[in-house]
Structure formats: structure tokens, C-alpha cells
Write an enzyme that holds these catalytic residues in place. Structure first.
Site: not given
Ligand code: 13P
Length: 248
Positions: A9-11, A94, A96, A166, A172, A212, A233-234
Site C-alpha cells: 500500500n503505497w499510500k 483503511h 487512515e 491492521e 507506521g 510495520s 506500507g512503508g
Molecule cells: P506500515 O507498513 O507502513 O506500517 O503501513 C501499514 C499499512 O497501513 C498498510 O495498509
């Protein structure tokens, strides 16, 4: 037989130029495995990624969609627009989006239904906050997200939905849930799906963990019985890291 799904997930990261560079680097590293790999990217990167990954088996996903067919909804993107590009997955709900963009279980439900009327598989996110975990309401909360988000969805359609657990406190933060904590909730999610849809359907649903996930912890997470994949994510922003996670 559930096919594990490891999705990035590149956000709100990577311009089209940056996405193109990632795609070239990733394709050079990528070897087909038993795992379905996918990248969920910003809208502006989707077409390029679909073209670039064609024939490789690597999937492409969006991170949001609107639940109406079309209309005066400035700034929104429809399911049909995503389908025409050739998108395989779409993240819905999500944390966010729930936190910053007023996503609710009701809109999650409408979006999932609209996606299921076509060809794109929803990745439905659920997960508790730290306060909810500490006060012990985590299971009730996740159950209410599942019941609200999946309201009126048929057993056949349920098999096409991916559920991503999640925990908000692990996103993050580099504070990954312990594998046992992730496994406990993913098992609870499957149990809830058994209650809602019966064993045969629940057994086919892919349940991911997200929060994470990185090369160093991917093996431990993926080795849990009830965890069928990861939403990353990251660590999905760097092609070698993401490839290492897929290769867990
Ligand atoms: P991180 O892997 O950066 O913690 O993000 C997780 C996430 O929100 C994936 O959708």
C-alpha cells in the site's frame, strides 16, 4: 485452498515517474512464487503499473473508490473507471481513510458492494486503536466493523473479499503486533466469518495482517496459521524490501 496475498500500500507516495522506476526495478527482481503479489498505488500510477506488470502475474490495486456509478462527486473515482484501466484490487476502509476522510462502516459497505458488482476484489481493512486494545474492547470493535462493512453481502461474494487486519497502533509506528497478537485477531476474524457465513465460506477468505511488516518480521507473521498475507506500507516503497517480504 487460500492463495496468500502480499500487497503493498503505497499510500500517497510515488509520482508516475517514481512508479515507473519502481516497476522496472521490481520486475527485474521478481520471481513468481506461491504468493499473489500486488501493489496498491495512487490513482495516477495505476494505468502505468497495469501496463508495466502485464504478463508478470503481479497485481495492481487502488486505495479507494466511490460507491456511486457516476455523478457530480468532484474528486472521486468510480469502479468502472478502475475496471477500464484493469485494476485487480481496491483497498476499502483503511484506518487512515476512516480517520481523515470520514469513511464509515456504511460507506465501506456500499463501496464493497459496488466493487463486487464488477471484477475488482475489495481488500477490506479493520483494526482497533491502542485505547480500544488497552480497554479490552478490541474484539467487539473488530466484530462490529466486520458486521457493518459486510452487511447484505452474499456468501459467494464474501469469498472474493480480502480482509486486512491492521491494528491502528502498529501502522507506521515500527511497533509491529506480536505474531501471536496478529494471529489471535485473525483467528477471531475467521471465527466471526464462520458465524456469519459458515465454515466453507470462511475457510476460503484470505485474511491479511498489516502494520510495520518488513523483511525482518515477514517470515514470522506469514507462518501463522490464520494469516494469509500482508498489507505492507512503508516497506513496499523499496523494490528489494518488498521482494524480500514476498519471498519470506
Ligand atoms: P506500515 O507498513 O507502513 O506500517 O503501513 C501499514 C499499512 O497501513 C498498510 O495498509
Amino acid at each position: 485452498m487460500r492463495i496468500p496475498l502480499i500487497a503493498g500500500n503505497w499510500k500517497m507516495f510515488k509520482t508516475k515517474t517514481e512508479a515507473a522506476a519502481f516497476a522496472e526495478e521490481f520486475k527485474a527482481l521478481y520471481r513468481g512464487t506461491d504468493v499473489q503479489a500486488a501493489i496498491c498505488a495512487p490513482f495516477t500510477d495505476l494505468e502505468l503499473l497495469v501496463e508495466s506488470f502485464r504478463g508478470t502475474g503481479i497485481g495492481v490495486g487502488a486505495q479507494n473508490v466511490h460507491f456511486e456509478d457516476e455523478g457530480a462527486y468532484t474528486g472521486e473515482i468510480s469502479v468502472k473507471m478502475l475496471e477500464e484501466i484493469g485494476v485487480d484490487f481496491c483497498i476499502v476502509g483503511h484506518s487512515e481513510r476512516r480517520q481523515y476522510f470520514a469513511e464509515t462502516d456504511e460507506t465501506v459497505n456500499l463501496k464493497i458492494k459496488k466493487l463486487l458488482s464488477g471484477s475488482i476484489r475489495p481488500i477490506m481493512c479493520v483494526g482497533e486503536s491502542l485505547e480500544q486494545r488497552d480497554s479490552g474492547v478490541l474484539f467487539d470493535f473488530v466484530k462490529s466493523q466486520l458486521e457493518g462493512g459486510l452487511k447484505g453481502i452474499s456468501p459467494e461474494d464474501m469469498k472474493r473479499i480480502v480482509v486486512a487486519y491492521e491494528p491502528i497502533w502498529a501502522i507506521g509506528t515500527s511497533r509491529t503486533a506480536a505474531p501471536e497478537q496478529a494471529e489471535e485477531m485473525c483467528a477471531f476474524i475467521r471465527q466471526t466469518l464462520i458465524e456469519m457465513y459458515g465454515e466453507e465460506v470462511a475457510d476460503e477468505v484470505v485474511i491479511q495482517y498489516g502494520g510495520s511488516v518488513k523483511p525482518a518480521n515477514a517470515t514470522e507473521i506469514m507462518n501463522q496459521d490464520e494469516i494469509d498475507g500482508a498489507l505492507v506500507g512503508g516497506a513496499s516503497l523499496k523494490a528489494p524490501d518488498f521482494m524480500q517480504i514476498i519471498d519470506f
